[in-house]
Design a protein around this motif. Structure first.
Motif, PDB file in Angstrom:
ATOM      1  N   ALA A   1       0.824  -1.213   0.000  1.00 54.01           N
ATOM      2  CA  ALA A   1       0.000   0.000   0.000  1.00 54.01           C
ATOM      3  C   ALA A   1       0.856   1.261   0.000  1.00 54.01           C
ATOM      4  O   ALA A   1       0.601   2.205  -0.769  1.00 54.01           O
ATOM      5  N   THR A   2       1.875   1.293   0.855  1.00 50.08           N
ATOM      6  CA  THR A   2       2.695   2.499   1.001  1.00 50.08           C
ATOM      7  C   THR A   2       3.687   2.650  -0.138  1.00 50.08           C
ATOM      8  O   THR A   2       3.786   3.706  -0.774  1.00 50.08           O
ATOM      9  N   ASN A   3       4.446   1.583  -0.383  1.00 46.35           N
ATOM     10  CA  ASN A   3       5.542   1.683  -1.354  1.00 46.35           C
ATOM     11  C   ASN A   3       5.042   1.770  -2.791  1.00 46.35           C
ATOM     12  O   ASN A   3       5.639   2.477  -3.609  1.00 46.35           O
ATOM     13  N   HIS A   4       3.948   1.047  -3.083  1.00 49.95           N
ATOM     14  CA  HIS A   4       3.468   1.058  -4.465  1.00 49.95           C
ATOM     15  C   HIS A   4       2.142   1.785  -4.662  1.00 49.95           C
ATOM     16  O   HIS A   4       2.075   2.778  -5.392  1.00 49.95           O
TER      17      HIS A   4
ATOM     18  N   ASP B   1      -2.353 -13.049  -5.057  1.00 49.62           N
ATOM     19  CA  ASP B   1      -2.452 -12.832  -3.619  1.00 49.62           C
ATOM     20  C   ASP B   1      -1.504 -11.710  -3.179  1.00 49.62           C
ATOM     21  O   ASP B   1      -0.627 -11.916  -2.346  1.00 49.62           O
ATOM     22  N   PRO B   2      -1.676 -10.500  -3.697  1.00 46.97           N
ATOM     23  CA  PRO B   2      -0.743  -9.417  -3.367  1.00 46.97           C
ATOM     24  C   PRO B   2      -0.824  -8.968  -1.919  1.00 46.97           C
ATOM     25  O   PRO B   2       0.147  -8.421  -1.387  1.00 46.97           O
ATOM     26  N   ASN B   3      -1.960  -9.220  -1.265  1.00 47.96           N
ATOM     27  CA  ASN B   3      -2.161  -8.729   0.097  1.00 47.96           C
ATOM     28  C   ASN B   3      -2.102  -9.823   1.163  1.00 47.96           C
ATOM     29  O   ASN B   3      -2.591  -9.638   2.277  1.00 47.96           O
ATOM     30  N   PHE B   4      -1.488 -10.960   0.807  1.00 54.60           N
ATOM     31  CA  PHE B   4      -1.272 -12.046   1.768  1.00 54.60           C
ATOM     32  C   PHE B   4      -2.567 -12.506   2.422  1.00 54.60           C
ATOM     33  O   PHE B   4      -2.618 -12.778   3.621  1.00 54.60           O
ATOM     34  N   ALA B   5      -3.608 -12.588   1.618  1.00 58.66           N
ATOM     35  CA  ALA B   5      -4.882 -13.097   2.132  1.00 58.66           C
ATOM     36  C   ALA B   5      -4.803 -14.596   2.402  1.00 58.66           C
ATOM     37  O   ALA B   5      -5.509 -15.106   3.280  1.00 58.66           O
TER      38      ALA B   5
ATOM     39  N   ASP C   1      -3.289  -2.709 -14.193  1.00 61.34           N
ATOM     40  CA  ASP C   1      -4.712  -3.042 -14.110  1.00 61.34           C
ATOM     41  C   ASP C   1      -5.116  -3.362 -12.675  1.00 61.34           C
ATOM     42  O   ASP C   1      -6.165  -2.904 -12.197  1.00 61.34           O
ATOM     43  N   LEU C   2      -4.290  -4.154 -11.981  1.00 61.71           N
ATOM     44  CA  LEU C   2      -4.580  -4.509 -10.592  1.00 61.71           C
ATOM     45  C   LEU C   2      -4.630  -3.267  -9.716  1.00 61.71           C
ATOM     46  O   LEU C   2      -5.539  -3.108  -8.876  1.00 61.71           O
ATOM     47  N   SER C   3      -3.691  -2.374  -9.904  1.00 59.79           N
ATOM     48  CA  SER C   3      -3.633  -1.161  -9.081  1.00 59.79           C
ATOM     49  C   SER C   3      -4.858  -0.289  -9.300  1.00 59.79           C
ATOM     50  O   SER C   3      -5.439   0.247  -8.338  1.00 59.79           O
TER      51      SER C   3
ATOM     52  N   GLN D   1       8.125  -7.826  -2.922  1.00 59.92           N
ATOM     53  CA  GLN D   1       7.017  -7.650  -3.857  1.00 59.92           C
ATOM     54  C   GLN D   1       6.759  -6.169  -4.118  1.00 59.92           C
ATOM     55  O   GLN D   1       6.568  -5.745  -5.268  1.00 59.92           O
ATOM     56  N   SER D   2       6.773  -5.362  -3.063  1.00 63.93           N
ATOM     57  CA  SER D   2       6.486  -3.932  -3.224  1.00 63.93           C
ATOM     58  C   SER D   2       7.579  -3.232  -4.032  1.00 63.93           C
ATOM     59  O   SER D   2       7.303  -2.312  -4.804  1.00 63.93           O
ATOM     60  N   LYS D   3       8.819  -3.688  -3.866  1.00 65.08           N
ATOM     61  CA  LYS D   3       9.923  -3.074  -4.605  1.00 65.08           C
ATOM     62  C   LYS D   3       9.923  -3.504  -6.070  1.00 65.08           C
ATOM     63  O   LYS D   3      10.324  -2.723  -6.943  1.00 65.08           O
TER      64      LYS D   3
END
Length: 309
Positions: A128-131, A170-174, A299-301, A186-188
């Motif tokens: 959320a913060t980095n990207h 699963d970008p948010n570790f659900a 697209d995801l963002s 992942q964020s970098k």
């Protein structure tokens, strides 16, 4: 496509890179500008005569930085504005308040390997913060960047991107067990892919974006890691803060980067593309430059941010 090489290197400082550059009449925004690399970046840009907005969470710290830099450089065209990248409303407010063209956006702010934490939208905090926050900020400021005619976006990534690609399912570790370093990696990676995607979409408007590895520098970024990184960095590879800000400033001001975008730099030079992670800090994983990955992340963002409105 030739690789960009410059006269600068590992030991170069931000001031050396910016020497002789005149950005009088140009406007810049630097996120995370009240500590570490952000302060040095602002200092070097102020010496070029640029008008700079310090986008920070802590307004008091931002004001202290602005006063310090003005005293050191004589540049009084420094402003401080509230920005919390993990809060979409804060990003929206910053964008809404901006008026006029913007020449330079330095996406410097970030968090590293923090304990498991999620925003109210359910986004993992580092992603959320980095990207996502920087993605929302840059896309929101796109008209201002386009109005400049030759704008640049500088995105701070890390060799840590080699720890993980973006896990699109699963970008948010659900479902995955949270790991602070995989989340950071992942964020970098997302930072590099954003530079690729932004350049592909915006170059026709005169906007280019590049990503970079600043180097191993001990700053407040390491507050969750006991002062170190995911591994032991040899002392000879540790940079000062002034050296760490050099690559950011190079991408921001160097004539060698005019019209150049979608690339990744380390030690003030374009990095080698890697197909396997090694011991070196300089290389960039091929997956971080992949245009299909960049499009998928874009697209995801957009989907995640639209759902938060």
């Amino acid at each position: 496509m030739s690789t960009i090489q410059t006269p600068f290197g590992f030991a170069s400082t931000a001031a050396e890179v910016a020497a002789g550059v005149d950005l009088s009449g140009r406007r810049a925004v630097v996120t995370g500008a009240s500590s570490g690399l952000g302060v040095e970046t602002v200092r070097a840009l102020a010496a070029t005569g640029a008008e700079i907005t310090l986008a920070v969470r802590d307004l008091a710290a931002g004001e202290r930085t602005a006063k310090e830099v003005t005293a050191a450089t004589g540049n009084e065209a420094l402003h401080v504005a509230q920005l919390d990248l993990a809060d979409p409303a804060s990003v929206t407010a910053f964008v809404a308040a901006w008026q006029g063209p913007l020449h330079l956006l330095v996406a410097n702010a970030g968090v590293m390997a923090c304990p498991e934490q999620y925003t109210p939208q359910g986004w993992e905090m580092q992603f959320a913060t980095n990207h996502l926050g920087h993605f929302a900020l840059a896309t929101g400021l796109r008209p201002a960047l386009a109005a400049d005619g030759s704008a640049r976006v500088v995105v701070l990534s890390s060799s840590g991107h080699q720890l993980s690609p973006v896990i699109f399912d699963d970008p948010n570790f659900a479902f995955r067990r949270y790991d602070p370093w995989l989340a950071y990696g992942q964020s970098k990676t997302a930072n590099v892919l954003f530079a690729v995607g932004a350049t592909r979409r915006w170059a026709a408007e005169g906007i280019t974006a590049n990503a970079l590895m600043p180097g191993a520098i001990y700053t407040n970024l390491q507050r969750h890691t006991g002062g170190g990184g995911s591994g032991t960095v040899p002392p000879e590879l540790i940079k000062s803060v002034a050296q760490g800000a050099a690559t950011s400033v190079l991408l921001a001001v160097s004539p060698l980067l005019a019209g150049v975008g979608g690339r990744y730099f380390a030690d003030c030079n374009e990095a080698e593309v890697l197909d396997r992670r090694g011991d070196r800090l300089q290389g960039v994983a091929r997956y971080a430059l992949d245009t299909a990955n960049a499009d998928r992340l874009w697209d995801l963002s957009e989907e995640l941010l639209a759902a938060a409105r």
